[in-house]
Design an enzyme around this catalytic site. Structure first.
Site, PDB file in Angstrom:
ATOM      1  CD  GLU A   1      -2.914   1.268   0.593  1.00 34.75           C
ATOM      2  OE1 GLU A   1      -3.358   0.327  -0.121  1.00 34.75           O
ATOM      3  OE2 GLU A   1      -3.309   2.560   0.278  1.00 34.75           O
TER       4      GLU A   1
ATOM      5  CB  ALA B   1      -9.410  -7.216   8.064  1.00 39.42           C
ATOM      6  CG  ASP B   2      -6.648  -2.078   7.552  1.00 34.80           C
ATOM      7  OD1 ASP B   2      -6.127  -1.348   8.581  1.00 34.80           O
ATOM      8  OD2 ASP B   2      -7.342  -1.569   6.850  1.00 34.80           O
TER       9      ASP B   2
ATOM     10  CG  HIS C   1      -4.881  -0.005   3.764  1.00 34.69           C
ATOM     11  ND1 HIS C   1      -5.753   0.575   2.995  1.00 34.69           N
ATOM     12  CD2 HIS C   1      -4.052   0.953   4.205  1.00 34.69           C
ATOM     13  CE1 HIS C   1      -5.300   1.897   3.063  1.00 34.69           C
ATOM     14  NE2 HIS C   1      -4.529   2.077   3.753  1.00 34.69           N
TER      15      HIS C   1
HETATM   16  N1  LIG Z   1     -14.303   4.437   6.377  1.00 37.63           N
HETATM   17  C1  LIG Z   1     -13.389   3.895   7.031  1.00 37.63           C
HETATM   18  N2  LIG Z   1     -13.868   3.343   8.298  1.00 37.63           N
HETATM   19  C2  LIG Z   1     -12.904   2.770   8.986  1.00 37.63           C
HETATM   20  N3  LIG Z   1     -11.464   2.918   8.505  1.00 37.63           N
HETATM   21  C3  LIG Z   1     -11.024   3.387   7.752  1.00 37.63           C
HETATM   22  C4  LIG Z   1     -12.116   4.188   6.723  1.00 37.63           C
HETATM   23  N4  LIG Z   1     -11.170   4.578   5.671  1.00 37.63           N
HETATM   24  C5  LIG Z   1     -10.031   4.217   5.914  1.00 37.63           C
HETATM   25  N5  LIG Z   1      -9.720   3.682   7.181  1.00 37.63           N
HETATM   26  C6  LIG Z   1      -8.733   3.343   7.641  1.00 37.63           C
HETATM   27  O1  LIG Z   1      -7.570   4.090   7.740  1.00 37.63           O
HETATM   28  C7  LIG Z   1      -6.291   3.572   7.578  1.00 37.63           C
HETATM   29  C8  LIG Z   1      -5.495   4.473   6.325  1.00 37.63           C
HETATM   30  O2  LIG Z   1      -4.177   3.900   6.297  1.00 37.63           O
HETATM   31  P1  LIG Z   1      -3.102   4.718   5.301  1.00 37.63           P
HETATM   32  O3  LIG Z   1      -2.060   3.981   5.149  1.00 37.63           O
HETATM   33  O4  LIG Z   1      -4.255   4.809   4.098  1.00 37.63           O
HETATM   34  O5  LIG Z   1      -2.884   5.980   5.817  1.00 37.63           O
HETATM   35  P2  LIG Z   1      -2.589   7.366   6.076  1.00 37.63           P
HETATM   36  O6  LIG Z   1      -1.624   7.875   6.988  1.00 37.63           O
HETATM   37  O7  LIG Z   1      -4.096   8.068   6.396  1.00 37.63           O
HETATM   38  O8  LIG Z   1      -2.351   8.055   4.830  1.00 37.63           O
HETATM   39  P3  LIG Z   1      -1.893   7.975   3.635  1.00 37.63           P
HETATM   40  O9  LIG Z   1      -2.716   7.237   2.762  1.00 37.63           O
HETATM   41  O10 LIG Z   1      -2.152   9.495   3.023  1.00 37.63           O
HETATM   42  O11 LIG Z   1      -0.492   7.636   3.430  1.00 37.63           O
HETATM   43  C9  LIG Z   1      -6.423   2.218   7.195  1.00 37.63           C
HETATM   44  O12 LIG Z   1      -6.200   1.549   8.682  1.00 37.63           O
HETATM   45  C10 LIG Z   1      -7.896   2.106   6.729  1.00 37.63           C
HETATM   46  O13 LIG Z   1      -8.791   0.901   6.960  1.00 37.63           O
END
Ligand SMILES: Nc1ncnc2c1ncn2[C@@H]1O[C@H](COP(=O)(O)OP(=O)(O)OP(=O)(O)O)[C@@H](O)[C@H]1O
Length: 361
Positions: free
Chosen positions: A12, A295-296, A319
Site C-alpha cells: 500500500e 481487518a487491517d 492495507h
Molecule cells: N471509512 C473508514 N472506516 C474505517 N477505517 C477506515 C476508513 N477509511 C480508511 N480507514 C482506515 O484508515 C487507515 C488508513 O491508512 P493509510 O496507510 O492509507 O494512511 P494514512 O496515513 O491516512 O495515509 P496516506 O494514505 O495518506 O498515507 C487504514 O487502517 C484504513 O483501514
C-alpha cells in the site's frame, strides 16, 4: 546498533506502515529505520498526522528520533525505555504551520496498543480531525474498533469533546486506557452469526438540522427495503467548520462491522445515506465477519496475543496484506491471509506464546 529496516514503499506504501512499525518498535524495544516513507502517495514523506504519531510514540518510550520533519522520507526511531503510562496531549494541528485536519483516530490507534500493555492507566487528549476522509471516524473507533479490542481484553474509553472535520480539524477526543495487560486475548470470528441490530448516527456540524434528518430517513428506508430495521439518530454538532456524515454499525452475534460515508458540498444527504447503506449491504451479502477496515486495524492487536486469532473478512485489501507484512518484519507473529469463498478472505494470526518481549537497553 543494528536497526530493523522497513521499506515504506512496500504494498500500500502509505502512512499505516509507519504507524504500525512505530507501535511495534515501542512495544518490543526495537530500533527501526523507515525508508521510502509514503512512497506511493501523491505527496510522499511524513504529513502532519504521521509526524504527530511519530512524536507521540517517541514520548511514550523516550525514543531518540532522526528525520522527524514534515516531508521526511526517512526516519530513525530508537526506543529508550519500556512504554510509560501517563497523561499525554497530542495536537495534529501543531505539526504544520496553519494547522491540519489530520486524522486523530489514526494517531490514537498508534498509541493505544502500547499503552494497553504498559504498567498503569493513561489518559490521552488528541486534537485534530475526528471525522475526516480516508481514516476511521470517531464513531467507527468508538462503536467498532474499541469494542472489538475490549473482546481481546483492552479496557479503554473514548469520548468526543468536539468534532473536527476537513479542512479545518480542531476537534478533540479523550481516551482513557486501563493498561496493565501482558498480552491480549485472541479474536475468534470466522463466522459472524446472525445480524442482531443496525444502529447509527447521522451527523452534521454547523449545518441545518434537516441534513442529518434526511440522511437518517433515507438510510432507514434503504435498509428497510433490504429487510433490515435500523435505529439511526440524527444530530447537529458545533465544530470549527462544516461537515456531515453517516456512521452505521452492524451488530452480529460474534462481531461488529462499521460503515461510513462523508458529505461534501454538492453531494446530497440522500446520496451520503445510500453510500453508507450500500457498503453495509455489500458486507452483509458477503457473509464475512469483519469489514475490510477492521481487518487491517486488528492485525496489530492480534499480533500481541499468545494464542491464534482467526477471522473472515469481506475482502482482502492492500492495507491488510501490507500490515501483515509489517508485523511479520518484527517476527512477533505470523499472519496468514487467504482468499476464501466468493472473494472474501480468511486471516489467521499465529500468536506468540512467549508474549511481547521488551528488549529494552
Ligand atoms: N471509512 C473508514 N472506516 C474505517 N477505517 C477506515 C476508513 N477509511 C480508511 N480507514 C482506515 O484508515 C487507515 C488508513 O491508512 P493509510 O496507510 O492509507 O494512511 P494514512 O496515513 O491516512 O495515509 P496516506 O494514505 O495518506 O498515507 C487504514 O487502517 C484504513 O483501514
Amino acid at each position: 546498533m543494528t536497526l530493523l529496516r522497513i521499506d515504506g514503499s512496500y504494498g500500500e506504501g502509505g502512512g499505516q506502515i509507519i504507524r504500525t512499525a512505530l507501535s511495534l518498535a515501542a512495544l518490543t524495544g526495537t530500533a527501526v529505520r523507515l525508508e521510502n516513507i509514503r512512497a506511493r502517495r501523491r505527496k510522499p514523506g511524513l504529513a502532519a498526522q504521521h509526524l504527530t504519531a511519530v512524536k507521540a510514540v517517541a514520548l511514550l518510550c523516550d525514543a531518540r528520533i532522526g528525520g522527524a520533519e514534515l516531508g521526511s522520507q526517512t526516519l530513525e526511531f530508537i526506543p529508550g525505555r519500556p512504554v510509560r503510562a501517563g497523561d499525554y496531549t497530542l495536537d495534529v494541528g501543531e505539526a504544520r504551520e496553519g494547522g491540519s485536519a489530520g486524522a486523530v483516530m489514526l494517531v490514537l490507534q498508534t498509541v493505544l496498543p502500547p499503552l494497553a500493555l504498559a504498567e498503569g492507566a493513561s489518559t490521552v487528549s488528541l486534537r485534530g480531525g475526528t471525522h475526516v476522509p480516508m481514516s476511521p471516524p470517531f464513531d467507527y473507533v468508538r462503536e467498532v474498533w474499541l469494542p472489538t479490542l475490549a473482546r481481546m481484553g483492552v479496557r479503554a474509553e473514548l469520548s468526543l469533546v468536539r468534532s473536527g472535520w476537513y479542512p479545518v480539524g480542531k476537534g478533540e477526543v479523550r481516551l482513557v486506557v486501563a493498561g496493565g495487560r501482558r498480552s491480549l486475548e485472541a479474536l475468534k470470528a470466522r463466522h459472524r452469526g446472525t445480524l442482531q441490530a443496525v444502529t447509527g448516527r447521522a451527523l452534521a456540524a454547523n449545518l441545518p438540522a434537516h441534513i442529518p434528518e434526511r440522511m437518517a430517513a433515507r438510510a432507514r428506508a434503504v435498509l428497510a427495503d433490504a429487510g433490515i430495521a435500523a435505529a439511526i439518530e440524527p444530530a447537529v454538532l458545533q465544530a470549527a467548520c462544516a461537515g456531515a456524515g453517516l456512521f452505521l454499525t452492524a451488530r452480529y452475534d460474534h462481531c461488529l462491522a462499521g460503515f461510513t460515508a462523508l458529505g461534501r458540498r454538492g453531494k446530497s444527504a440522500e446520496r451520503v445515506a445510500e453510500e453508507a447503506c450500500g457498503a453495509l449491504l455489500a458486507h452483509h451479502r458477503s457473509g464475512a465477519a469483519l469489514d475490510q477496515h477492521l481487518a487491517d486495524q486488528i492485525v496489530l492487536p492480534a499480533a500481541l496475543c499468545r494464542e491464534e486469532s482467526l477471522f473472515s473478512v469481506e475482502r482482502i485489501t492492500p492495507h491488510l496484506t501490507t500490515n501483515a507484512w509489517v508485523v511479520d518484519r518484527f517476527g512477533l507473529a505470523r499472519v496468514d491471509v487467504r482468499l476464501a469463498e466468493c472473494g472474501t478472505g480468511l486471516v489467521r494470526i499465529h500468536g506468540n506464546p512467549a508474549g511481547v518481549c521488551h528488549a529494552h537497553p
